[in-house]
Motif scaffolding. Structure first.
Motif, PDB file in Angstrom:
ATOM      1  N   TYR A  33       0.807  -1.225   0.000  1.00 57.40           N
ATOM      2  CA  TYR A  33       0.000   0.000   0.000  1.00 57.40           C
ATOM      3  C   TYR A  33       0.840   1.275   0.000  1.00 57.40           C
ATOM      4  CZ  TYR A  33      -3.028  -3.675   1.703  1.00 57.40           C
ATOM      5  OH  TYR A  33      -3.691  -4.859   1.838  1.00 57.40           O
ATOM      6  N   GLU A  34       2.150   1.139   0.027  1.00 56.22           N
ATOM      7  CA  GLU A  34       3.044   2.277   0.216  1.00 56.22           C
ATOM      8  C   GLU A  34       3.993   2.445  -0.968  1.00 56.22           C
ATOM      9  OE1 GLU A  34       3.520   4.352   3.047  1.00 56.22           O
ATOM     10  OE2 GLU A  34       1.636   3.542   3.793  1.00 56.22           O
ATOM     11  N   TRP A  98      -2.397   4.810   8.597  1.00 55.19           N
ATOM     12  CA  TRP A  98      -2.034   3.395   8.697  1.00 55.19           C
ATOM     13  C   TRP A  98      -2.134   2.999  10.165  1.00 55.19           C
ATOM     14  CZ3 TRP A  98       1.968   2.211  11.897  1.00 55.19           C
ATOM     15  CH2 TRP A  98       2.881   3.231  12.184  1.00 55.19           C
ATOM     16  N   THR A 133      -7.711   5.331  -2.196  1.00 53.73           N
ATOM     17  CA  THR A 133      -7.256   3.990  -1.835  1.00 53.73           C
ATOM     18  C   THR A 133      -6.944   3.224  -3.116  1.00 53.73           C
ATOM     19  OG1 THR A 133      -9.374   2.807  -1.956  1.00 53.73           O
ATOM     20  CG2 THR A 133      -8.910   3.991   0.086  1.00 53.73           C
ATOM     21  N   LEU A 134      -6.035   2.291  -3.020  1.00 57.60           N
ATOM     22  CA  LEU A 134      -5.856   1.363  -4.127  1.00 57.60           C
ATOM     23  C   LEU A 134      -7.199   0.707  -4.406  1.00 57.60           C
ATOM     24  CD1 LEU A 134      -2.509  -0.223  -2.958  1.00 57.60           C
ATOM     25  CD2 LEU A 134      -2.831   1.099  -5.054  1.00 57.60           C
ATOM     26  N   ASN A 137      -8.021  -2.206  -2.176  1.00 60.21           N
ATOM     27  CA  ASN A 137      -7.865  -2.053  -0.724  1.00 60.21           C
ATOM     28  C   ASN A 137      -9.252  -1.880  -0.084  1.00 60.21           C
ATOM     29  OD1 ASN A 137      -7.196  -1.469   1.910  1.00 60.21           O
ATOM     30  ND2 ASN A 137      -5.602   0.017   1.383  1.00 60.21           N
ATOM     31  N   SER A 140      -9.504  -0.392   3.631  1.00 65.20           N
ATOM     32  CA  SER A 140      -9.446   1.061   3.753  1.00 65.20           C
ATOM     33  C   SER A 140     -10.721   1.706   3.208  1.00 65.20           C
ATOM     34  CB  SER A 140      -8.218   1.606   3.027  1.00 65.20           C
ATOM     35  OG  SER A 140      -7.981   2.944   3.390  1.00 65.20           O
ATOM     36  N   VAL A 161       3.042   3.096  -6.251  1.00 65.94           N
ATOM     37  CA  VAL A 161       2.923   2.305  -5.028  1.00 65.94           C
ATOM     38  C   VAL A 161       3.455   0.905  -5.290  1.00 65.94           C
ATOM     39  CG1 VAL A 161       1.267   1.279  -3.404  1.00 65.94           C
ATOM     40  CG2 VAL A 161       0.925   3.613  -4.211  1.00 65.94           C
ATOM     41  N   HIS A 168      -6.367   4.408  -8.241  1.00 69.53           N
ATOM     42  CA  HIS A 168      -6.940   4.653  -6.917  1.00 69.53           C
ATOM     43  C   HIS A 168      -8.412   5.031  -7.035  1.00 69.53           C
ATOM     44  CE1 HIS A 168      -2.889   4.588  -5.439  1.00 69.53           C
ATOM     45  NE2 HIS A 168      -3.288   4.868  -4.217  1.00 69.53           N
TER      46      HIS A 168
END
Length: 183
Positions: A33-34, A98, A133-134, A137, A140, A161, A168
């Motif tokens: 996610y980063e 996070w 958000t992805l 994901n 989230s 990412v 996203h």
């Protein structure tokens, strides 16, 4: 206290060692996610430099950085930032967060997002908070939905990412309809 023995407060340089520890423990969990992080990011010195940068952005009025602390031990268990703060007719900011994997499933991220939205509205007078958000994901996305956000679009190849440009899903929460504060 925001929930389950966890407090949310402004980050300080004294948090660097604890943040380095929790980020190191969560490195593999957060990697999908980063953005890519160099090894130095996970050291106390790396976190001290990062926190210094966050505090500089705070002092410039562009960011409000918070840390989530287990009240009983003083140990960081996550972080949340209200960044990209824009005044004037937009009156907006973006939220990113996070949480330590060991604290998942307790409502901590949702409570932190709700508290940041409260502060954005009541203390900063912002009209809107946004997040991305992805697309996969879903955890989230649930956090944001529970915190009153609604989806409003898709941003193709939005952020780099985990080694690639990733799409996203975009979310927003409108906080009020008052006019922006006078300059």
């Amino acid at each position: 206290m925001i929930i389950d023995g966890v407090e949310m407060r402004g980050v300080t340089l004294d948090d660097a060692a604890g943040l380095a520890d929790v980020l190191t423990r969560n490195r593999a969990h957060l990697a999908p996610y980063e953005p890519h992080r160099p090894d130095a990011f996970y050291t106390e010195d790396g976190q001290r430099a990062r926190v210094r940068g966050l505090l500089d952005e705070r002092d410039a009025g562009r960011l409000v950085p918070y840390v989530l602390i287990e009240a009983a031990t003083g140990t960081p268990v996550g972080a949340i930032n209200l960044g990209d703060i824009i005044r004037g007719p937009l009156c907006s900011g973006g939220v990113g967060y996070w949480v330590d994997r060991a604290w998942h499933g307790r409502g901590l991220a949702t409570a932190a997002v709700e508290e940041v939205c409260r502060a954005a509205r009541d203390e900063l007078g912002l009209h809107r908070v946004h997040a991305g958000t992805l697309v996969d994901n879903t955890a989230s996305q649930r956090v944001l939905t529970k915190a009153g956000f609604t989806p409003y679009g898709l941003a193709p190849r939005y952020l780099h990412v985990n080694g690639a440009w990733r799409d996203h899903r975009l979310y927003q929460r409108l906080l009020h309809d008052d006019p922006p504060p006078a300059p």
